[in-house]
Each structure stands twice: as structure tokens, then as C-alpha cells.
Design a protein around this motif. Sequence first.
Motif, mmCIF file in Angstrom:
data_model
loop_
_atom_site.group_PDB
_atom_site.id
_atom_site.type_symbol
_atom_site.label_atom_id
_atom_site.label_comp_id
_atom_site.label_asym_id
_atom_site.label_seq_id
_atom_site.Cartn_x
_atom_site.Cartn_y
_atom_site.Cartn_z
ATOM 1 N N SER A 113 0.797 -1.229 0.000
ATOM 2 C CA SER A 113 0.000 0.000 0.000
ATOM 3 C C SER A 113 0.828 1.278 0.000
ATOM 4 O O SER A 113 0.333 2.324 -0.407
ATOM 5 C CB SER A 113 -0.934 0.012 1.217
ATOM 6 O OG SER A 113 -0.204 -0.063 2.427
ATOM 7 N N PHE A 114 2.077 1.246 0.453
ATOM 8 C CA PHE A 114 2.890 2.454 0.538
ATOM 9 C C PHE A 114 3.984 2.440 -0.525
ATOM 10 O O PHE A 114 4.974 1.710 -0.417
ATOM 11 C CB PHE A 114 3.547 2.574 1.923
ATOM 12 C CG PHE A 114 2.655 3.160 2.969
ATOM 13 C CD1 PHE A 114 2.524 4.536 3.102
ATOM 14 C CD2 PHE A 114 1.949 2.349 3.823
ATOM 15 C CE1 PHE A 114 1.697 5.084 4.077
ATOM 16 C CE2 PHE A 114 1.120 2.884 4.790
ATOM 17 C CZ PHE A 114 0.992 4.267 4.920
ATOM 18 N N TYR A 115 3.823 3.262 -1.570
ATOM 19 C CA TYR A 115 4.882 3.404 -2.574
ATOM 20 C C TYR A 115 4.637 4.650 -3.401
ATOM 21 O O TYR A 115 3.564 5.265 -3.348
ATOM 22 C CB TYR A 115 4.978 2.156 -3.456
ATOM 23 C CG TYR A 115 3.706 1.758 -4.168
ATOM 24 C CD1 TYR A 115 3.387 2.269 -5.421
ATOM 25 C CD2 TYR A 115 2.822 0.841 -3.585
ATOM 26 C CE1 TYR A 115 2.222 1.901 -6.072
ATOM 27 C CE2 TYR A 115 1.651 0.464 -4.233
ATOM 28 C CZ TYR A 115 1.366 0.996 -5.471
ATOM 29 O OH TYR A 115 0.201 0.628 -6.119
ATOM 30 N N LEU A 116 5.644 5.023 -4.176
ATOM 31 C CA LEU A 116 5.568 6.169 -5.069
ATOM 32 C C LEU A 116 5.305 5.703 -6.490
ATOM 33 O O LEU A 116 5.811 4.658 -6.910
ATOM 34 C CB LEU A 116 6.872 6.972 -5.025
ATOM 35 C CG LEU A 116 7.192 7.664 -3.698
ATOM 36 C CD1 LEU A 116 8.641 8.128 -3.674
ATOM 37 C CD2 LEU A 116 6.252 8.843 -3.457
ATOM 38 N N GLY A 117 4.542 6.475 -7.251
ATOM 39 C CA GLY A 117 4.270 6.134 -8.638
ATOM 40 C C GLY A 117 3.150 5.129 -8.778
ATOM 41 O O GLY A 117 2.377 4.870 -7.853
ATOM 42 N N SER A 118 3.090 4.521 -9.966
ATOM 43 C CA SER A 118 2.020 3.559 -10.252
ATOM 44 C C SER A 118 2.474 2.118 -10.143
ATOM 45 O O SER A 118 1.658 1.199 -10.143
ATOM 46 C CB SER A 118 1.463 3.811 -11.660
ATOM 47 O OG SER A 118 2.492 3.680 -12.622
ATOM 48 N N ILE A 119 3.803 1.886 -10.055
ATOM 49 C CA ILE A 119 4.349 0.529 -10.002
ATOM 50 C C ILE A 119 5.013 0.310 -8.649
ATOM 51 O O ILE A 119 5.920 1.063 -8.273
ATOM 52 C CB ILE A 119 5.370 0.291 -11.130
ATOM 53 C CG1 ILE A 119 4.715 0.528 -12.488
ATOM 54 C CG2 ILE A 119 5.955 -1.113 -11.050
ATOM 55 C CD1 ILE A 119 5.689 0.427 -13.657
ATOM 56 N N PRO A 120 4.589 -0.689 -7.866
ATOM 57 C CA PRO A 120 5.235 -0.961 -6.575
ATOM 58 C C PRO A 120 6.698 -1.334 -6.775
ATOM 59 O O PRO A 120 7.078 -1.900 -7.802
ATOM 60 C CB PRO A 120 4.421 -2.134 -6.011
ATOM 61 C CG PRO A 120 3.144 -2.141 -6.780
ATOM 62 C CD PRO A 120 3.469 -1.611 -8.138
ATOM 63 N N PRO A 121 7.550 -1.027 -5.799
ATOM 64 C CA PRO A 121 8.968 -1.386 -5.914
ATOM 65 C C PRO A 121 9.180 -2.883 -5.786
ATOM 66 O O PRO A 121 8.334 -3.604 -5.257
ATOM 67 C CB PRO A 121 9.612 -0.637 -4.742
ATOM 68 C CG PRO A 121 8.518 -0.507 -3.733
ATOM 69 C CD PRO A 121 7.248 -0.346 -4.531
ATOM 70 N N SER A 133 6.054 16.975 -9.478
ATOM 71 C CA SER A 133 4.867 16.125 -9.388
ATOM 72 C C SER A 133 5.239 14.841 -8.674
ATOM 73 O O SER A 133 6.189 14.152 -9.067
ATOM 74 C CB SER A 133 4.331 15.801 -10.787
ATOM 75 O OG SER A 133 3.301 14.827 -10.717
ATOM 76 N N ILE A 134 4.497 14.519 -7.627
ATOM 77 C CA ILE A 134 4.768 13.321 -6.828
ATOM 78 C C ILE A 134 3.508 12.489 -6.763
ATOM 79 O O ILE A 134 2.471 12.941 -6.284
ATOM 80 C CB ILE A 134 5.255 13.697 -5.420
ATOM 81 C CG1 ILE A 134 6.528 14.556 -5.523
ATOM 82 C CG2 ILE A 134 5.510 12.443 -4.584
ATOM 83 C CD1 ILE A 134 7.074 15.009 -4.213
ATOM 84 N N GLN A 135 3.612 11.274 -7.249
ATOM 85 C CA GLN A 135 2.482 10.341 -7.261
ATOM 86 C C GLN A 135 2.605 9.409 -6.060
ATOM 87 O O GLN A 135 3.615 8.727 -5.890
ATOM 88 C CB GLN A 135 2.488 9.525 -8.554
ATOM 89 C CG GLN A 135 1.302 8.601 -8.739
ATOM 90 C CD GLN A 135 0.082 9.326 -9.283
ATOM 91 O OE1 GLN A 135 0.197 10.444 -9.746
ATOM 92 N NE2 GLN A 135 -1.067 8.684 -9.235
ATOM 93 N N ALA A 136 1.581 9.405 -5.211
ATOM 94 C CA ALA A 136 1.584 8.567 -4.009
ATOM 95 C C ALA A 136 0.467 7.532 -4.089
ATOM 96 O O ALA A 136 -0.634 7.822 -4.555
ATOM 97 C CB ALA A 136 1.406 9.427 -2.763
ATOM 98 N N SER A 137 0.757 6.331 -3.628
ATOM 99 C CA SER A 137 -0.238 5.253 -3.664
ATOM 100 C C SER A 137 -1.361 5.491 -2.660
ATOM 101 O O SER A 137 -2.468 4.991 -2.828
ATOM 102 C CB SER A 137 0.437 3.912 -3.380
ATOM 103 O OG SER A 137 0.979 3.910 -2.062
ATOM 104 N N ARG A 138 -1.053 6.229 -1.594
ATOM 105 C CA ARG A 138 -2.024 6.520 -0.547
ATOM 106 C C ARG A 138 -1.474 7.677 0.270
ATOM 107 O O ARG A 138 -0.385 8.189 0.002
ATOM 108 C CB ARG A 138 -2.254 5.300 0.344
ATOM 109 C CG ARG A 138 -0.989 4.707 0.936
ATOM 110 C CD ARG A 138 -1.288 3.747 2.047
ATOM 111 N NE ARG A 138 -1.915 4.424 3.171
ATOM 112 C CZ ARG A 138 -2.533 3.800 4.182
ATOM 113 N NH1 ARG A 138 -2.575 2.477 4.199
ATOM 114 N NH2 ARG A 138 -3.083 4.467 5.164
#
Length: 704
Positions: free
Chosen positions: A291-299, A338-343
Amino acid sequence: MYRSILFIIIILFANDIFSSPFDTCASEAYLFQGDPVQVYGVNLATGKTNVLETNTGVNANINAIGFNYQDRYIYGYDTMNLRVVRLGKNFQVEALTVIGLPSHIFYVGDVYNHTLYLYHQNKGLFQIKLDPLDENPMATLVLEKITSVATIALTDFAFHPVNGKLYGVDNNTGGLYQLDTQTGGENYIGNIGVTGTFGAGYFDSNGNYYISRNSDGNIFRINLSDYDNLNNESIQAEIFSYGPYSSQNDGARCANAPIVKSNSNIDFGDAPNSYSTLLDSNGPRHGISSSFYLGSIPPDGEKDGLLTPLDDNKLNQKDEDGIIFITAIEPGMDTLVSIQASRSGYLSAWLDWNQDGDFQDLEEKIFSDLQLVSGSNILRLPVPNHANIGSTWSRFRFSDQTNIDFFGGAQKGEVEDHQILITENGIAVRYYPNESGYITVAFEDNWPHKADYDMNDLVVRYRVTESLKNKKINHIIIQGYLAAYGAGYHNGFGIRLSGLNRTDIDNSLTSMKHNGIIQASNGLETISNEAIFIISNDMSQLIPKQCEYFRTQQNCQELINFSFELNIFTKEDSDTSTLIDMPYDPFIFATPNRYHGEEITFQPGRKWEVHLADQAPTEQFDWLNLFTVGLDSSNPNENRYFKTTGNLPWALMVTNEWKWPQERVDLITAYPDFARYAESAGQEKQNWHLEINAIADKIYNQEN
């Protein structure tokens, strides 16, 4: 006879009622906490915990625990029932029979060399030999007092896996002590710089000592790997990860195991290690969460940080996709990020404004515990007036925790390291082959003969960024890395900026970095009038020596370990209109004072070069003697260079991350279409270099 049969029956019965030992020497640490006790697994690298057992079969607290490497059981002390116990892989408490136990409680313990050691301040240091349990799990054990002197305020201690010494930290003073298990002597080593109730202590296989502070869950690391050279400065504790608050706890782990397992579920950074990236440097790392990551693809997980130009992307998934600089980064101006956050979660970030290779300077923490919302977050970033023009690094960390630094472990989230370019107002920027990709240049160093023609004697990947002001090139950045070295000869590597002279370069501003570290020389060749930059006089000295050749043998998977960066500035009065197009003129040359094959001038050094097809050599080349031997069909009058009569070159450039042939595999064997491509002077089979046109078992593949 009856006694023997009875003993066998007892052993068989014991094997049924006693639990099995742990299967392996695990990388995780074990934390026993609470009353009644619960067992947690602790990832020391991130501080993340998970519940392993909530019911150990007793309504009591278990403390003074230690992992026994010899039999793979955990031994400890039941503080309610005043007894010694052990636990196997099912974490069920088994009481042991021990004579000589005192009436006081033990909270401090560890196991080493098949012996359980127990400690109580002002009561003494004790030992219990565990050998009798090897033949009879119900054997009676004996507590022996080593010494009555016990002055240190300890809540845990642990054995060093290499030197076998016992270490503990005084909670009140932060003093590190080494305890002598033969005499009970207490040897003060120095102060670690922090205090608190350190209820759990662990070692790893490298000799690092980890202590967990109850009050805030912070896990500190003390480097005791060089145990013969310990002093006050070398034992300073550093925050290693941010674990959970705990009480009534004790810790144990198999000290012979590394703290990160091979199938790691941890995300690391990938900036140069001067920014603290590798685990050994306490680099940033996060336990991977769904649930916690940056962008659209999990690390995805890594065993350690992968220094640039390596990255942690696997299966062609670019998971470093959470950060985008929308506008140019210019001193004194604001830029949008621009920072994309999963939540929703917390973001902290750093940017190396002065390009000194760290994030420790004033103003370099650009965001601190900034709360993000799920989805897109547009942030305004003021750029300091004193920010240096050129390439530098940034680091972004997203987590559910606050107060994390640019180093150290966090339980959840992701770290993204991004290389960025700081430019001036009115600057236009162009890239080759693109902003993030690399070209591949590959050389066969047997010129003027073909020899094995495997085109992997030196393989380099690099990219170029040109900055233009008033249509004049004023700044060039060349970033690259050594991808393979399959040569028996010693070769240097350089890049010529054809069309520019050495006097066109601003020597005072131009610099070269190796693995992120600025070099004493900026690489500009002083013996030439042309603008020629020597990356290294001997690339063979920049590779690990684990294999006969570097990254050309499929069964030998070595990591890339050498990168370079040239920051080239031209003078204001220089004419750059004559500079050839990117990516300029890469070439190899013979390392000075080294043999380089038959028919070649003895130890030719810079007199011997190989360039791309139809690219003239530099002024250092021996034009008189070296265009008249072997298979080379060069003809300066026709601008024909470094090709055979059949148009086969000794150097190739491919505008992507091309896969070269394995060692001693002819290029035409690995890529059959190349023969027709060369014969047709590049008019046919132009896609010869694509992987789909290769013979799969003839090319080198990096294995993730």
C-alpha cells in the motif's frame, strides 16, 4: 540391558514431546515481548516486525534469550516460574531441569559455543553448559557462577560471531563493555553516544552490533567488525532503522546470518554511495508494502543498494516512476515537482545543491514529513540562488513514519533516487540517445586482425546532455559505465570532441567523476591540441577480479562497479558550431607501457587506437606505421578507416543497451544478420542488433 532399553524408550518419547529445532540460521531477529510473552520477527534492516507466535504455551514472560547455533534452539529464562526454558521452530516453551538456580530473576542472556550465559547486575555472570541435551533432551543441567562482580547496568548482551567476545551497553551511561566469560572481567571500550534501555541486542555475520531502544523503537548499529581497532570514535552508534516501541522485551538471532536474505523484500536507493546508499553505509531502505509506494508501479526487492548506473528495476518494469520535475530547475527560481503517491503518507526529500556528493549541507533537506494525499501531489520547490549549475542527485522517501533521515531503514514505503540537471535561465537542453537511456559502444581490440571477433573486449554505455545558451553549446555532460571487459590486453578509453580544441575548454570548471567521486584530473588530454578526454588509461584495472573476463561469460554474473561522469564547460569565446554531433568520437587505445600484440609497435601506448568505422584516428595515432598491416583496409584519401575489405568494423555503436556476444563467440555467429548488414554498407538488415535477431545462447544476458 533393561536400563539401555529404558534409555532408548526415554529418547524416543522425548523426540515426540519436544519440538523440532529451527530449520535454518535465519536472517530475521527474534523479539520476545510482554507478559504473557509474544514472539515477533524483526527485520533489522527496516525495523519492520511481524507476529510469529502469540501463545507459547505459558502465561509468563520469557527473557534472557539467545539463539544456539549448534542445535538451532532458542534458550531463555521464564521470569515468573524462575526456570530455564527452550523453544523450537513452533515457539512452544519447554522447561529444562537446571540445578543451582538462584531466587533472583535473569533478564540478560545469550548463547555461545553451546553454553547459555546469564547476567544480573550486582549478582553475577553465570553459565549453563548445554551439551548434555544432545543425547538426552531431559538431562539435568547445572548453573555455574563465573563471577559475583557485575557492575554494568545491562538489559541485554550478545556474542560477536567472529571473535567470540561478549558485548553489552550500559543503559545509564552508553558505555560499551566487553565481558570476559572466563573470569567475568568487565573491559570498558568507550561510549557509543546514546543512552536508554536497550532491551534487545543482536549481531550480524559481519560483526555489527545492533541494539534496540525500548522507549522509541530505534535500532542502533555499532560497527565492531574491526574488533582489533576499537576506540571511542569507531564505536559511535548510528540510527540504523526505526522499529516499534517495546517493553518487557529481549532479543536473539543467529549471529552467523546476514541481516538481509537473498530473496529480499526491501527497497534500496541507487545514487552513488557518497550519498549513503549501500547497506554497509546505512543507506536508505524500506520494507516493501502493498500500500505504501511512489508512482504507479510498486517497488521490487533488492539485497542491497545498486549504485548508478545500475538500478533496481526488474522484469523491465520501471518502478522509479513516482517523481517528475515539471519545470526546469534554475537557481533563484521555483520549480514544480509532481509526486504520485499510492495513498496518504509522509514524504521527506533531499537535493544536493552544491554537488559535493552528500545531502548534509544547509538547505539540502527540501521536504520534511510533508503529508501527501493519494494520487498526484504538485509541490513547489524554491531553488537556492547558490545552487550549482550541472548534474546532481536528489532523494525522495515516502513512508507511514515521520522523522526519517536520508539514511537508515524504515518499515514501509519506497525510496527513489533521481539524477537531475540544474540549468541557467534561457538554457536549451538536448539529449543523446534520450534523457534516461544509454548507447552501447563495443570494441574488438585485436586490430588490425579480427582474431575471435567477439566484439566484447571493451563495452561501454554512455549518454550525452548538451546545454545551449544563445544557440552555443556551453555545457556538456557525459555519463556512462563500463559494461563488459573481455580483453586479454590492457586498453584505455577516451572520447574526442571533434571540432573543438583543448583551448576551447574551460579547464577551471570542467571536472570528471569516477563512481560519483570527483577526480584530481578532469581527463582533458594535455598532449593533444584536440579536445580529447581520457576516462581511464587502463580500463582493465577498474573491474573486479572474480572471473577471467568481466561480464562476458554467462556463468559468471558480476555486478557493474565502475561509472564515470564528465562535466565539460566551454569558454565564452569558443566556437562550438564545428563540434560534431553527439555522441562524439569514442575510442580505445593501448595502455602505455603494455604489450598489445604482434606486428604492433612495441608497447605502443597512445600510438595505437581503434575508432568507429570511418572515423579518423586522433593526432596521437601512428599514421605512418599502423595503417599498413593486417586486415585493415583504411584509406585516408577516401575517408575510410578501421574496416576490413568486407566492411567489417573493429568498433560498433548501437543506440540502445545492446547485448554483446559471449566470450570467444564471433559477432556474426551471435548475430547472423550482421554479415549482410556490413557487406551492404548498412543498407540492408538494419535491425541486425535486436535481441530477436540474436542466437539466444550466444549472447551475454545479465541475470536478475
